[in-house]
Design a protein around this motif. Structure first.
Motif, short mmCIF file in Angstrom:
data_model
loop_
_atom_site.label_atom_id
_atom_site.label_comp_id
_atom_site.label_asym_id
_atom_site.label_seq_id
_atom_site.Cartn_x
_atom_site.Cartn_y
_atom_site.Cartn_z
N PRO A 189 5.78 17.08 -6.21
CA PRO A 189 4.63 16.18 -6.08
C PRO A 189 3.51 16.74 -5.21
O PRO A 189 2.48 16.11 -5.06
N GLY A 190 3.69 17.95 -4.67
CA GLY A 190 2.68 18.53 -3.79
C GLY A 190 2.87 18.04 -2.37
O GLY A 190 3.87 17.42 -2.03
N GLY A 191 1.90 18.30 -1.54
CA GLY A 191 1.98 17.89 -0.14
C GLY A 191 2.56 18.98 0.72
O GLY A 191 3.15 19.95 0.23
N PRO A 192 2.38 18.85 2.02
CA PRO A 192 2.86 19.89 2.94
C PRO A 192 4.38 19.95 2.96
O PRO A 192 5.06 18.93 3.01
N LEU A 193 4.90 21.17 2.88
CA LEU A 193 6.34 21.38 2.85
C LEU A 193 6.67 22.67 3.58
O LEU A 193 6.02 23.69 3.37
N ARG A 194 7.68 22.62 4.43
CA ARG A 194 8.18 23.81 5.11
C ARG A 194 9.65 23.94 4.82
O ARG A 194 10.41 22.99 4.99
N VAL A 195 10.05 25.12 4.36
CA VAL A 195 11.46 25.42 4.14
C VAL A 195 11.86 26.44 5.21
O VAL A 195 11.15 27.42 5.44
N ALA A 196 12.98 26.20 5.86
CA ALA A 196 13.47 27.08 6.91
C ALA A 196 14.96 27.33 6.69
O ALA A 196 15.61 26.61 5.94
N ALA A 204 0.84 -1.20 0.00
CA ALA A 204 0.00 0.00 0.00
C ALA A 204 0.87 1.25 0.00
O ALA A 204 1.98 1.25 0.51
N GLU A 205 0.37 2.30 -0.58
CA GLU A 205 1.09 3.58 -0.62
C GLU A 205 1.14 4.19 0.77
O GLU A 205 0.20 4.07 1.56
N GLN A 206 2.22 4.86 1.06
CA GLN A 206 2.37 5.58 2.31
C GLN A 206 1.87 7.01 2.12
O GLN A 206 1.91 7.54 1.02
N GLU A 207 1.44 7.62 3.19
CA GLU A 207 1.01 9.01 3.15
C GLU A 207 2.14 9.90 3.66
O GLU A 207 2.65 9.69 4.76
N VAL A 208 2.55 10.88 2.85
CA VAL A 208 3.55 11.84 3.30
C VAL A 208 2.80 12.91 4.08
O VAL A 208 2.01 13.67 3.53
N ARG A 209 3.05 12.94 5.38
CA ARG A 209 2.32 13.88 6.24
C ARG A 209 2.99 15.24 6.31
O ARG A 209 2.31 16.24 6.48
N GLN A 210 4.31 15.28 6.20
CA GLN A 210 5.02 16.56 6.27
C GLN A 210 6.41 16.42 5.69
O GLN A 210 7.06 15.41 5.89
N GLY A 211 6.83 17.42 4.95
CA GLY A 211 8.19 17.51 4.46
C GLY A 211 8.78 18.81 4.95
O GLY A 211 8.07 19.82 5.07
N GLY A 212 10.04 18.80 5.23
CA GLY A 212 10.69 20.02 5.67
C GLY A 212 12.16 19.99 5.34
O GLY A 212 12.76 18.92 5.27
N GLY A 213 12.69 21.18 5.10
CA GLY A 213 14.10 21.25 4.78
C GLY A 213 14.72 22.54 5.26
O GLY A 213 14.05 23.57 5.37
N GLY A 214 16.00 22.46 5.55
CA GLY A 214 16.77 23.62 5.92
C GLY A 214 17.67 24.02 4.76
O GLY A 214 18.24 23.16 4.09
N MET A 215 17.76 25.32 4.51
CA MET A 215 18.49 25.81 3.35
C MET A 215 19.15 27.15 3.68
O MET A 215 18.52 28.02 4.29
N ALA A 216 20.39 27.31 3.26
CA ALA A 216 21.07 28.59 3.44
C ALA A 216 20.27 29.68 2.73
O ALA A 216 19.78 29.48 1.61
N GLY A 217 20.10 30.80 3.37
CA GLY A 217 19.38 31.92 2.79
C GLY A 217 17.90 31.92 3.06
O GLY A 217 17.21 32.92 2.86
N ALA A 218 17.36 30.80 3.54
CA ALA A 218 15.92 30.71 3.78
C ALA A 218 15.54 31.19 5.18
O ALA A 218 14.41 31.01 5.60
N GLY A 219 16.49 31.80 5.88
CA GLY A 219 16.15 32.43 7.15
C GLY A 219 15.29 33.66 6.93
O GLY A 219 14.58 34.10 7.82
N ASP A 220 15.33 34.19 5.71
CA ASP A 220 14.44 35.28 5.31
C ASP A 220 13.09 34.65 5.00
O ASP A 220 12.98 33.83 4.08
N PRO A 221 12.03 35.01 5.75
CA PRO A 221 10.73 34.37 5.56
C PRO A 221 10.17 34.50 4.14
O PRO A 221 9.49 33.60 3.66
#
Length: 150
Positions: free
Chosen positions: A100-107, A68-85
């Motif tokens: 692919p879509g889905g919830p994503l937070r870049v920080a 069965a397919e898994q559900e991606v509940r949250q993705g997140g990543g840290g990136m230089a320069g992304a401290g600027d909101p």
């Protein structure tokens, strides 16, 4: 079962790993040599490159033993320069539009490094990658950064 994706969005190389509900690590870490830097590429192009990376990662989502397919509940990543909101939001929006879509937070990488290493308490973190910096958090909770582009 829900999956959570963590990405070190690097200027030289990006790395990622999966966590699953109630499990320490799914065990399918990966990496690519594609550099993703908003400061060099611009937010839209960096987001597009991140979206392409997410598409590749999505093809590697592990299934359960029954297939069965898994559900991606949250993705997140840290990136230089992304401290600027604004940069963080623009990169995440462009990545979601081309990925692919889905919830994503870049920080920002500083936020991620401090959050992981200091676990909310006081201390010092030294980061040495494509860029380098040191960040300290005092007992009052304020972060102070030295080095990097800041």
């Amino acid at each position: 079962m829900g999956l959570y994706l963590g990405i070190d969005i690097g200027g030289t190389k990006s790395r990622w790993d999966w966590l699953a509900d109630g499990v320490e690590q799914v065990g399918i870490p990966g990496g690519t040599g594609d550099g993703i830097q908003a400061a060099l590429l611009g937010s839209a192009a960096a987001g597009k490159r991140l979206g392409d990376l997410l598409q590749g990662i999505a093809r590697r989502i592990p299934g359960d033993p029954g297939g069965a397919e898994q559900e991606v509940r949250q993705g997140g990543g840290g990136m230089a320069g992304a401290g600027d909101p604004v940069v963080a939001r623009e990169v995440a929006q462009a990545a979601q539009a081309s990925g692919p879509g889905g919830p994503l937070r870049v920080a920002g990488d500083i936020e991620v490094a401090a959050g992981c290493a200091l676990d909310g308490g006081p201390g010092v973190v030294v980061w040495a990658g494509t860029g380098s910096f040191a960040v300290a958090r005092g007992v009052e909770g304020r972060l102070v950064r030295v080095g990097g582009r800041g």
